[in-house]
Design an enzyme around this catalytic site. Structure first.
Site, short mmCIF file in Angstrom:
data_model
loop_
_atom_site.label_atom_id
_atom_site.label_comp_id
_atom_site.label_asym_id
_atom_site.label_seq_id
_atom_site.Cartn_x
_atom_site.Cartn_y
_atom_site.Cartn_z
N HIS A 1 0.83 -1.20 0.00
CA HIS A 1 0.00 0.00 0.00
C HIS A 1 0.87 1.26 0.00
O HIS A 1 0.51 2.26 -0.61
CB HIS A 1 -0.91 0.02 1.23
CG HIS A 1 -1.97 -1.04 1.22
ND1 HIS A 1 -1.94 -2.12 2.07
CD2 HIS A 1 -3.09 -1.19 0.46
CE1 HIS A 1 -3.00 -2.88 1.85
NE2 HIS A 1 -3.71 -2.36 0.87
N SER B 1 0.02 -8.98 0.73
CA SER B 1 -1.44 -8.99 0.83
C SER B 1 -1.81 -8.96 2.30
O SER B 1 -1.13 -9.60 3.13
CB SER B 1 -1.98 -10.27 0.18
OG SER B 1 -3.30 -10.53 0.62
#
Ligand code: PAF
Length: 286
Positions: free
Chosen positions: A41, A189
């Site tokens: 991210h 993830s």
């Protein structure tokens, strides 16, 4: 020391903030997320900062993209850690709405992709991309963003969102950022946090197999059936990994191809323990 991002908890406030930013001539970049942020991210946020004047990160675990048997309730959440991370990154605003504010009483409209959502992950998650498209369309409108940034780890999602924006004339640029991996090859993830140390070792079979397949294509192999058979046999040798699908598709239509042309995509999903992991690699022939 960066300033804390402005935390916005409801769509009306988000929209008002975005209108002001637009009136001030700012280019708004959105990174939609479901939180529990990681290094992958960070790269999306950094990319957003290079393409926008102000960056908004949304954090919303969207119920409409989970099937009843999936992990909505247990999906990892840690808003405080996410806010600390986004402060360090210098993100301007965090949009973290409640479910009730996103799906108020009487909510009645969904965005349903068709062909692109019926292949790959869409086969085992038939309503998933309808939920994704609906919430992404809402987020694009609520944040009035000029550009939205997605990870290509969720390659099918990225392509579907791109197509939705084109088909519905949503007037937003969609940017796809290459997958970020850990040193062991695993694509980052939030769901990796479900894996035990042993399962994590077993999960490495997924990136390893995809990488081997991409190397074989780069060396001249092009028959999809042969490449896939070899990949399936490799994954079958890992007792803890259960293959859901592996496919070689055209990178735009996401339809299977029998021969890898100049470009292709190999995408796969495996289940390790109770954790479903997806990954993909772009193929370039010799
Ligand atoms: O990729 C995700 O995290 C989600 O599917 C998204 C795009 C934030 C929509 O809920």
């Amino acid at each position: 020391m960066n300033r804390k991002p402005r935390v916005i908890r409801c769509p009306e406030q988000m929209h008002a903030w975005a209108k002001k930013a637009r009136a001030a001539g700012k280019r708004i970049a959105l990174v939609p997320t479901m939180g529990f942020l990681h290094r992958g991210h960070d790269v999306l946020m950094q990319q957003a900062q290079t393409v926008g004047d102000v960056t908004v990160a949304s954090i919303f675990v969207n119920p409409s993209q989970f099937a009843p048997h999936e992990d909505l309730a247990s999906y990892p959440r840690d808003l405080d850690a996410d806010l600390a991370r986004l402060t360090l990154l210098g993100v301007d605003a965090v949009f973290a709405p409640s479910v009730a504010s996103m799906y108020p009483e009487g909510f009645d409209h969904y965005v349903t992709p068709t062909a692109l959502a019926q292949t790959l992950c869409g086969k085992s998650r038939p309503q998933h991309f309808r939920g994704v498209c609906t919430v992404v369309a809402m987020l694009l409108r609520m944040t009035l963003c000029h550009v939205a940034v997605f990870g290509r780890k969720d390659y099918q999602q990225w392509r579907i969102v791109q197509r939705m924006v084109r088909d519905l004339w949503l007037d937003v640029e969609i940017v796809g950022v290459p997958t970020v991996r850990d040193a062991d090859g695993l694509a980052l993830s939030s769901r990796n946090s479900y894996l035990s140390a042993k399962q994590r070792l077993a999960a490495q079979i997924l990136p390893r197999t995809l990488n081997d397949l991409a190397c074989a294509v780069a060396d001249g192999a092009c028959d999809s059936a042969t490449l896939l058979q070899h990949a399936r046999e490799t994954i079958a040798r890992e007792p803890q990994a259960c293959l859901e699908y592996i496919a070689i598709v055209d990178p735009t239509s996401l339809q299977p191809v029998t021969q890898v042309g100049l470009q292709g995509l190999c995408a796969a999903a495996v289940v390790v323990g109770k954790t479903r992991l997806i990954d993909n690699c772009e193929l370039r022939s010799a």
